[in-house]
Design a protein around this motif. Structure first.
Motif, PDB file in Angstrom:
ATOM      1  N   UNK A  44       0.847  -1.183   0.000  1.00 27.68           N
ATOM      2  CA  UNK A  44       0.000   0.000   0.000  1.00 27.68           C
ATOM      3  C   UNK A  44       0.880   1.229   0.000  1.00 27.68           C
ATOM      4  N   UNK A  45       0.262   2.373  -0.080  1.00 33.72           N
ATOM      5  CA  UNK A  45       1.019   3.617  -0.114  1.00 33.72           C
ATOM      6  C   UNK A  45       0.384   4.630   0.835  1.00 33.72           C
ATOM      7  N   UNK A  46       1.242   5.282   1.625  1.00 39.14           N
ATOM      8  CA  UNK A  46       0.744   6.361   2.476  1.00 39.14           C
ATOM      9  C   UNK A  46       0.448   7.586   1.628  1.00 39.14           C
ATOM     10  N   UNK A  47      -0.382   8.460   2.160  1.00 36.37           N
ATOM     11  CA  UNK A  47      -0.718   9.689   1.443  1.00 36.37           C
ATOM     12  C   UNK A  47       0.481  10.622   1.377  1.00 36.37           C
ATOM     13  N   UNK A  48       0.600  11.318   0.253  1.00 39.24           N
ATOM     14  CA  UNK A  48       1.611  12.359   0.143  1.00 39.24           C
ATOM     15  C   UNK A  48       1.141  13.615   0.861  1.00 39.24           C
ATOM     16  N   UNK A  49       2.071  14.520   1.150  1.00 40.27           N
ATOM     17  CA  UNK A  49       1.728  15.752   1.854  1.00 40.27           C
ATOM     18  C   UNK A  49       2.654  16.864   1.415  1.00 40.27           C
ATOM     19  N   UNK A  50       2.330  18.070   1.804  1.00 40.73           N
ATOM     20  CA  UNK A  50       3.084  19.253   1.397  1.00 40.73           C
ATOM     21  C   UNK A  50       3.773  19.855   2.610  1.00 40.73           C
ATOM     22  N   UNK A  51       5.034  20.236   2.402  1.00 41.85           N
ATOM     23  CA  UNK A  51       5.850  20.818   3.462  1.00 41.85           C
ATOM     24  C   UNK A  51       6.246  22.226   3.053  1.00 41.85           C
ATOM     25  N   UNK A  52       6.186  23.172   3.995  1.00 43.51           N
ATOM     26  CA  UNK A  52       6.539  24.562   3.703  1.00 43.51           C
ATOM     27  C   UNK A  52       7.676  24.997   4.615  1.00 43.51           C
ATOM     28  N   UNK A  53       8.732  25.547   4.004  1.00 44.18           N
ATOM     29  CA  UNK A  53       9.847  26.140   4.728  1.00 44.18           C
ATOM     30  C   UNK A  53       9.595  27.650   4.758  1.00 44.18           C
ATOM     31  N   UNK A  54       9.288  28.187   5.924  1.00 48.33           N
ATOM     32  CA  UNK A  54       8.933  29.595   6.067  1.00 48.33           C
ATOM     33  C   UNK A  54      10.121  30.336   6.662  1.00 48.33           C
ATOM     34  N   UNK A  55      10.687  31.244   5.864  1.00 46.77           N
ATOM     35  CA  UNK A  55      11.808  32.051   6.325  1.00 46.77           C
ATOM     36  C   UNK A  55      11.311  33.302   7.023  1.00 46.77           C
ATOM     37  N   UNK A  56      11.817  33.533   8.230  1.00 46.18           N
ATOM     38  CA  UNK A  56      11.399  34.693   9.016  1.00 46.18           C
ATOM     39  C   UNK A  56      12.414  35.819   8.863  1.00 46.18           C
ATOM     40  N   UNK A  57      11.940  37.047   8.969  1.00 45.22           N
ATOM     41  CA  UNK A  57      12.838  38.196   8.901  1.00 45.22           C
ATOM     42  C   UNK A  57      13.727  38.234  10.139  1.00 45.22           C
ATOM     43  N   UNK A  58      14.828  38.954  10.049  1.00 40.92           N
ATOM     44  CA  UNK A  58      15.799  39.021  11.137  1.00 40.92           C
ATOM     45  C   UNK A  58      15.138  39.533  12.412  1.00 40.92           C
ATOM     46  N   UNK A  59      15.428  38.867  13.515  1.00 38.33           N
ATOM     47  CA  UNK A  59      14.873  39.269  14.804  1.00 38.33           C
ATOM     48  C   UNK A  59      13.536  38.623  15.124  1.00 38.33           C
ATOM     49  N   UNK A  60      12.926  37.925  14.164  1.00 36.23           N
ATOM     50  CA  UNK A  60      11.639  37.267  14.383  1.00 36.23           C
ATOM     51  C   UNK A  60      11.880  35.830  14.843  1.00 36.23           C
ATOM     52  N   UNK A  61      10.965  35.310  15.681  1.00 37.93           N
ATOM     53  CA  UNK A  61      11.110  33.955  16.195  1.00 37.93           C
ATOM     54  C   UNK A  61       9.749  33.394  16.541  1.00 37.93           C
ATOM     55  N   UNK A  62       9.570  32.084  16.312  1.00 40.95           N
ATOM     56  CA  UNK A  62       8.367  31.374  16.727  1.00 40.95           C
ATOM     57  C   UNK A  62       8.796  30.315  17.729  1.00 40.95           C
ATOM     58  N   UNK A  63       8.201  30.314  18.910  1.00 42.63           N
ATOM     59  CA  UNK A  63       8.537  29.340  19.945  1.00 42.63           C
ATOM     60  C   UNK A  63       7.330  28.443  20.149  1.00 42.63           C
ATOM     61  N   UNK A  64       7.450  27.166  19.749  1.00 40.11           N
ATOM     62  CA  UNK A  64       6.335  26.241  19.853  1.00 40.11           C
ATOM     63  C   UNK A  64       6.163  25.668  21.256  1.00 40.11           C
ATOM     64  N   UNK A  65       7.206  25.720  22.067  1.00 40.25           N
ATOM     65  CA  UNK A  65       7.138  25.157  23.414  1.00 40.25           C
ATOM     66  C   UNK A  65       6.163  25.958  24.268  1.00 40.25           C
ATOM     67  N   UNK A  66       6.203  27.276  24.151  1.00 40.04           N
ATOM     68  CA  UNK A  66       5.318  28.115  24.947  1.00 40.04           C
ATOM     69  C   UNK A  66       3.975  28.323  24.267  1.00 40.04           C
ATOM     70  N   UNK A  67       3.844  27.867  23.015  1.00 38.58           N
ATOM     71  CA  UNK A  67       2.571  27.961  22.314  1.00 38.58           C
ATOM     72  C   UNK A  67       2.340  29.299  21.647  1.00 38.58           C
ATOM     73  N   UNK A  68       3.352  30.091  21.464  1.00 38.92           N
ATOM     74  CA  UNK A  68       3.139  31.391  20.826  1.00 38.92           C
ATOM     75  C   UNK A  68       4.437  32.062  20.488  1.00 38.92           C
ATOM     76  N   UNK A  69       4.370  33.344  20.286  1.00 38.15           N
ATOM     77  CA  UNK A  69       5.533  34.128  19.901  1.00 38.15           C
ATOM     78  C   UNK A  69       6.377  34.425  21.124  1.00 38.15           C
ATOM     79  N   UNK A  70       7.696  34.322  20.964  1.00 43.15           N
ATOM     80  CA  UNK A  70       8.596  34.572  22.101  1.00 43.15           C
ATOM     81  C   UNK A  70       9.121  35.991  22.070  1.00 43.15           C
TER      82      UNK A  70
END
Length: 100
Positions: free
Chosen positions: A74-100
């Motif tokens: 059988x075959x698993x479903x394919x999916x789409x991956x996005x590499x999102x580049x952030x501007x300098x000084x920007x950060x996303x923190x997933x541990x705290x659930x929001x922007x750091x």
């Protein structure tokens, strides 16, 4: 763009060794996105949800793996991956659930 559509574009963050390496070296975050999502939709969705400025978006389609179960292939479903580049000084923190 419709705000309801933007809330459905991002499915999940992709957390792996490669994702953390890319986050440190290139200031990018990797997301699993809807199969029909476009680059402008992905950019708008990330800016809306995480309140950060997006610099670039790169997209790749990941083919599903071929797996065997009890002799049947059988075959698993394919999916789409996005590499999102952030501007300098920007950060996303997933541990705290929001922007750091």
């Amino acid at each position: 763009m419709n705000q309801e559509r933007l809330l459905q574009v991002l499915l999940a963050p992709q957390i792996s060794e490669k994702a953390t390496y890319v986050a440190e070296k290139r200031n990018q975050v990797i997301f699993r996105v809807a199969s029909d999502a476009t680059k402008p939709e992905i950019k708008a969705a990330v800016e809306l949800l995480f309140k950060v400025e997006v610099d670039s978006v790169q997209v790749s389609n990941v083919k599903g793996k071929v797996k065997r179960f009890r002799g049947a292939t059988g075959r698993r479903k394919g999916w789409k991956k996005a590499f999102v580049g952030l501007k300098a000084g920007q950060e996303i923190n997933f541990v705290e659930g929001g922007n750091a």
